[in-house]
Design a protein around this motif. Structure first.
Motif, PDB file in Angstrom:
ATOM      1  N   THR A  61       0.843  -1.198   0.000  1.00 38.76           N
ATOM      2  CA  THR A  61       0.000   0.000   0.000  1.00 38.76           C
ATOM      3  C   THR A  61       0.877   1.247   0.000  1.00 38.76           C
ATOM      4  O   THR A  61       2.010   1.227   0.464  1.00 38.76           O
ATOM      5  N   PHE A  62       0.332   2.317  -0.540  1.00 37.22           N
ATOM      6  CA  PHE A  62       1.069   3.577  -0.604  1.00 37.22           C
ATOM      7  C   PHE A  62       0.114   4.685  -0.202  1.00 37.22           C
ATOM      8  O   PHE A  62      -1.092   4.538  -0.290  1.00 37.22           O
ATOM      9  N   ARG A  63       0.665   5.765   0.282  1.00 34.29           N
ATOM     10  CA  ARG A  63      -0.191   6.831   0.805  1.00 34.29           C
ATOM     11  C   ARG A  63       0.425   8.194   0.489  1.00 34.29           C
ATOM     12  O   ARG A  63       1.650   8.337   0.486  1.00 34.29           O
ATOM     13  N   ASN A  64      -0.405   9.168   0.274  1.00 36.06           N
ATOM     14  CA  ASN A  64       0.077  10.532   0.064  1.00 36.06           C
ATOM     15  C   ASN A  64       0.718  11.086   1.327  1.00 36.06           C
ATOM     16  O   ASN A  64       0.254  10.828   2.436  1.00 36.06           O
ATOM     17  N   ALA A  65       1.781  11.878   1.162  1.00 36.76           N
ATOM     18  CA  ALA A  65       2.343  12.612   2.295  1.00 36.76           C
ATOM     19  C   ALA A  65       1.355  13.702   2.704  1.00 36.76           C
ATOM     20  O   ALA A  65       0.483  14.087   1.917  1.00 36.76           O
ATOM     21  N   ALA A  66       1.522  14.194   3.932  1.00 33.09           N
ATOM     22  CA  ALA A  66       0.560  15.164   4.472  1.00 33.09           C
ATOM     23  C   ALA A  66       0.404  16.377   3.550  1.00 33.09           C
ATOM     24  O   ALA A  66      -0.695  16.881   3.349  1.00 33.09           O
ATOM     25  N   GLU A  67       1.510  16.827   2.956  1.00 33.49           N
ATOM     26  CA  GLU A  67       1.447  18.045   2.145  1.00 33.49           C
ATOM     27  C   GLU A  67       0.765  17.867   0.784  1.00 33.49           C
ATOM     28  O   GLU A  67       0.618  18.818   0.036  1.00 33.49           O
ATOM     29  N   CYS A  68       0.347  16.647   0.474  1.00 33.74           N
ATOM     30  CA  CYS A  68      -0.263  16.418  -0.841  1.00 33.74           C
ATOM     31  C   CYS A  68      -1.726  16.827  -0.913  1.00 33.74           C
ATOM     32  O   CYS A  68      -2.273  17.010  -1.996  1.00 33.74           O
ATOM     33  N   GLY A  69      -2.373  16.920   0.236  1.00 31.66           N
ATOM     34  CA  GLY A  69      -3.785  17.291   0.199  1.00 31.66           C
ATOM     35  C   GLY A  69      -4.693  16.110  -0.071  1.00 31.66           C
ATOM     36  O   GLY A  69      -4.337  14.967   0.197  1.00 31.66           O
ATOM     37  N   ARG A  70      -5.843  16.426  -0.615  1.00 31.30           N
ATOM     38  CA  ARG A  70      -6.941  15.489  -0.831  1.00 31.30           C
ATOM     39  C   ARG A  70      -6.483  14.144  -1.428  1.00 31.30           C
ATOM     40  O   ARG A  70      -5.626  14.100  -2.283  1.00 31.30           O
ATOM     41  N   ARG A  71      -7.114  13.088  -0.978  1.00 30.89           N
ATOM     42  CA  ARG A  71      -6.707  11.766  -1.440  1.00 30.89           C
ATOM     43  C   ARG A  71      -7.716  11.102  -2.372  1.00 30.89           C
ATOM     44  O   ARG A  71      -7.367  10.631  -3.429  1.00 30.89           O
ATOM     45  N   ALA A  72      -8.980  11.090  -1.965  1.00 27.99           N
ATOM     46  CA  ALA A  72      -9.974  10.374  -2.757  1.00 27.99           C
ATOM     47  C   ALA A  72     -10.290  11.185  -4.011  1.00 27.99           C
ATOM     48  O   ALA A  72     -10.126  12.398  -4.033  1.00 27.99           O
ATOM     49  N   LEU A  73     -10.717  10.498  -5.053  1.00 33.47           N
ATOM     50  CA  LEU A  73     -11.136  11.197  -6.259  1.00 33.47           C
ATOM     51  C   LEU A  73     -12.403  11.968  -5.947  1.00 33.47           C
ATOM     52  O   LEU A  73     -13.361  11.418  -5.428  1.00 33.47           O
ATOM     53  N   GLY A  74     -12.405  13.245  -6.229  1.00 36.07           N
ATOM     54  CA  GLY A  74     -13.591  14.061  -5.970  1.00 36.07           C
ATOM     55  C   GLY A  74     -14.639  13.865  -7.047  1.00 36.07           C
ATOM     56  O   GLY A  74     -14.538  12.967  -7.878  1.00 36.07           O
TER      57      GLY A  74
END
Ligand SMILES: *[C@@H]1O[C@H](CO)[C@@H](O)[C@H](O)[C@H]1NC(C)=O
Length: 361
Positions: A61-74
């Motif tokens: 699994t991989f995850r955005n760093a905090a500074e990337c902002g929104r994760r799910a597709l809007g």
């Protein structure tokens, strides 16, 4: 004719195998995919598929760093302007390479959840495979009809270069959603070892495509004598300072591409090639004809190409001097084949960590 005979020979051998092999008679999901591709596997590889030909381990699994902002597709989905768009073909013959390329991009991205993949396919069923290998990745699959280019493809120095999917990059502007304004096109025989968002934000200036340029390469040799001696053809380079570039890594402005109709311009050169040879390689020369001298230069670190050696022997190559953000096994030697054959080149070990082929060990 020979091809048909070989094909039918392999096909009957495969039928025998299906009858005899209990493992091919049961159809858990992975097997179901494989069986629907039996024809293609035979066609592309010319051999009986091994039992786990399409078995890939699930990527971690991989995850955005905090500074990337929104994760799910809007709500805007693929049209979300914060996405990084990457297009890659899923060719049955190069699938292992494509999966490794995707894996490498996710591993080195600060914001992997902001990468949206556009997979170009000419076979059905590959969507399931991508989903099971990368459960969280954002992607769409686009069917590229081989008939689109079949009548335009001419023979080249290497048979692999004649695969219709190789030409799909010329149709990205039509295949992808109109809201996608820029895309990074990547070949299947490479790994990215840096954050792809750095490549994404490269300025193209007024140009339609960006790629590393190689102005020291002898440009003459990419075209035939017939081409150079015919002013009607070679005149296209008058007033340009054409340099070789590799079409395996390109940043493309799809808005400009659509506006100026580059797909048709490239097709027109392919038609000329059909009526009289003006080059020897596959999908590359028409891109040179249309874009060489009009390319936004991208740092060479983004395409350390040629690691697959030449087009015939696939000998070992070294890196070009300078930093490395992307390793590209262009040429006939592919790292997965050389590693399997225990005939690997030293740099092939840099590809191996991204390989997801096989059952979990
Ligand atoms: C470039 O290649 C052409 C064709 O192979 C050859 O005739 C020419 O001498 C080469 N030029 C240089 C500078 O090597």
């Amino acid at each position: 004719m020979l091809w048909i005979m070989r094909f039918s020979g392999f096909f009957s051998a495969a039928m025998v195998m299906i009858v005899l092999s209990p493992s091919l008679q049961s159809f858990p999901p992975a097997e179901a995919i494989r069986s629907s591709h039996l024809d293609d596997v035979l066609r592309f590889s010319g051999q009986i598929p091994s039992a786990d030909r399409f078995s890939f381990r699930k990527a971690s699994t991989f995850r955005n760093a905090a500074e990337c902002g929104r994760r799910a597709l809007g709500k805007r989905g693929v049209c979300d302007p914060s996405l990084v768009h990457v297009a890659i073909t899923l060719d049955v013959e190069y699938l292992r390479g494509s999966v490794a390329a995707v894996h490498s991009i996710l591993q080195h991205s600060m914001c992997p959840e902001s990468v949206f993949f556009h997979f170009l396919v000419s076979d059905t069923g590959l969507e399931t495979l991508v989903r099971s290998t990368f459960p969280e990745v954002k992607f769409n699959v686009y069917y590229f009809d081989p008939e689109t280019v079949k009548s335009l493809i001419s023979t080249s120095v290497r048979q692999a270069l004649e695969q219709p999917l190789n030409y799909a990059r010329n149709y990205l502007a039509d295949l992808l959603e109109p809201c996608v304004r820029r895309v990074i096109y990547l070949d299947s025989d490479l790994v990215v070892v840096d954050d792809i968002s750095k490549l994404w934000t490269t300025s193209l200036g007024k140009k339609t495509i960006g790629a590393p340029e190689y102005c020291h390469a002898n440009f003459t040799k990419y075209f035939t004598e017939g081409f150079w001696s015919n002013r009607k053809f070679s005149g296209t380079f008058i007033g340009r300072n054409p340099c070789y570039f590799n079409t395996g890594v390109m940043v493309m402005d799809l808005v400009k591409w659509r506006r100026f109709g580059y797909t048709k311009r490239i097709e027109r050169w392919m038609e000329i090639q059909k009526s009289g040879r003006i080059y020897e390689l596959g999908s590359l020369p028409p891109f040179l004809l249309v874009f060489a001298g009009h390319v936004a230069p991208i740092e060479h670190r983004w395409n350390q190409h040629g690691l697959g050696g030449d087009n015939v022997r696939g000998s070992c190559r070294d890196l070009h001097p300078g930093p490395v953000s992307l390793l590209h096994w262009s040429g006939s030697g592919k790292p997965w084949l050389r590693l399997d054959a225990k005939q690997s080149c030293p740099l092939d070990s840099l590809w191996a960590p991204y390989d997801l082929y096989g059952n979990s060990s």
